[in-house]
Design a protein around this motif. Structure first.
Motif, PDB file in Angstrom:
ATOM      1  N   HIS A  51      51.863 -21.859 -32.774  1.00  0.00           N
ATOM      2  CA  HIS A  51      52.551 -22.794 -33.656  1.00  0.00           C
ATOM      3  C   HIS A  51      53.607 -23.508 -32.833  1.00  0.00           C
ATOM      4  N   LYS A  79      50.867 -20.264 -42.407  1.00  0.00           N
ATOM      5  CA  LYS A  79      50.451 -20.047 -43.779  1.00  0.00           C
ATOM      6  C   LYS A  79      49.203 -19.178 -43.754  1.00  0.00           C
ATOM      7  N   GLU A 151      49.323 -27.948 -40.495  1.00  0.00           N
ATOM      8  CA  GLU A 151      50.105 -26.714 -40.495  1.00  0.00           C
ATOM      9  C   GLU A 151      49.227 -25.540 -40.074  1.00  0.00           C
ATOM     10  N   THR A 153      47.289 -22.373 -40.005  1.00  0.00           N
ATOM     11  CA  THR A 153      46.864 -21.619 -41.187  1.00  0.00           C
ATOM     12  C   THR A 153      45.862 -20.542 -40.806  1.00  0.00           C
TER      13      THR A 153
END
Length: 214
Positions: A51, A79, A151, A153
């Motif tokens: 990330h 997430k 994002e 995930t």
């Protein structure tokens, strides 16, 4: 109704399955990190490295997290989306699958409120249990058509149907989106071995694309 999650948790932690699962996930992450020319490290460090937009200045407590759940500053903000764990109120296997999910979130320090779950088989009792555990239950069947939207995930999809995996790949078929996904579920190689190549090409195009040999 009391769910024996504590018993399942201890059994799972002591099992070869748990250690082998973490080893497999860590191996997959390590290979991905090598492609990114990132340093090796632990599972948590690997998730943090993947990330790239994490900010070490952000608060250790994620907004919306349940009491007692915190993130170490600078670690990942992943997430998690879970499809298809089944009726854990009546099925032992489903309870282990849910326990694995909770342990995985804990291991990677992902707040439970950052995890969305769905199974069309969930009863109202099970939905209530999941809400009480701090997970977010989706209101509609997405059929796997969820984009990561930039994002990072994790998709936890134990024993889901082939179409669901294909829909997920279709919804994220770009280099940027795929590089921000971690998929825990059935082996695509296993799917390819069980299905004829022409069936994969016709009905599950994106799983076939995932393996250019088909």
């Amino acid at each position: 109704m009391t769910m024996p999650f504590s018993l399942n948790r201890e059994d799972l932690l002591l099992s070869d399955f748990w250690s082998l699962a973490l080893e497999t996930i860590d191996s997959c992450l390590t290979k991905h990190l090598e492609q990114l020319k990132a340093p090796d490290g632990t599972l948590l460090e690997a998730l943090g490295n993947l990330h790239l937009n994490s900010s070490p200045d952000e608060s250790a407590v994620t907004p919306g997290a349940i009491p007692g759940e915190t993130l170490v500053p600078g670690t990942c903000r992943w997430k998690c989306v879970c499809y298809g764990i089944g009726n854990f109120a009546t099925c032992v296997i489903a309870r282990y699958q849910l326990t694995f999910l909770l342990l995985f979130l804990e291991k990677c320090r992902i707040p439970r409120r950052h995890c969305w779950v769905y199974d069309p088989l969930f009863s109202q009792l099970e939905i209530g249990v999941l809400n009480s555990l701090g997970l977010t239950v989706l209101n509609e069947n997405e059929e796997g058509k969820r984009s990561v939207d930039g994002e990072p995930t994790i998709f936890y999809m134990p024993h889901c149907g082939t179409a669901l995996y294909n829909n997920l790949l279709w919804s994220n078929w770009s280099l940027d989106a795929l590089s921000q996904m971690l998929l825990i579920g059935n082996s695509f190689r296993g799917l390819e071995e069980r299905l004829l190549g022409r069936i994969l090409q016709k009905n599950y195009t994106y799983i076939a694309k995932e393996n250019p040999k088909i």
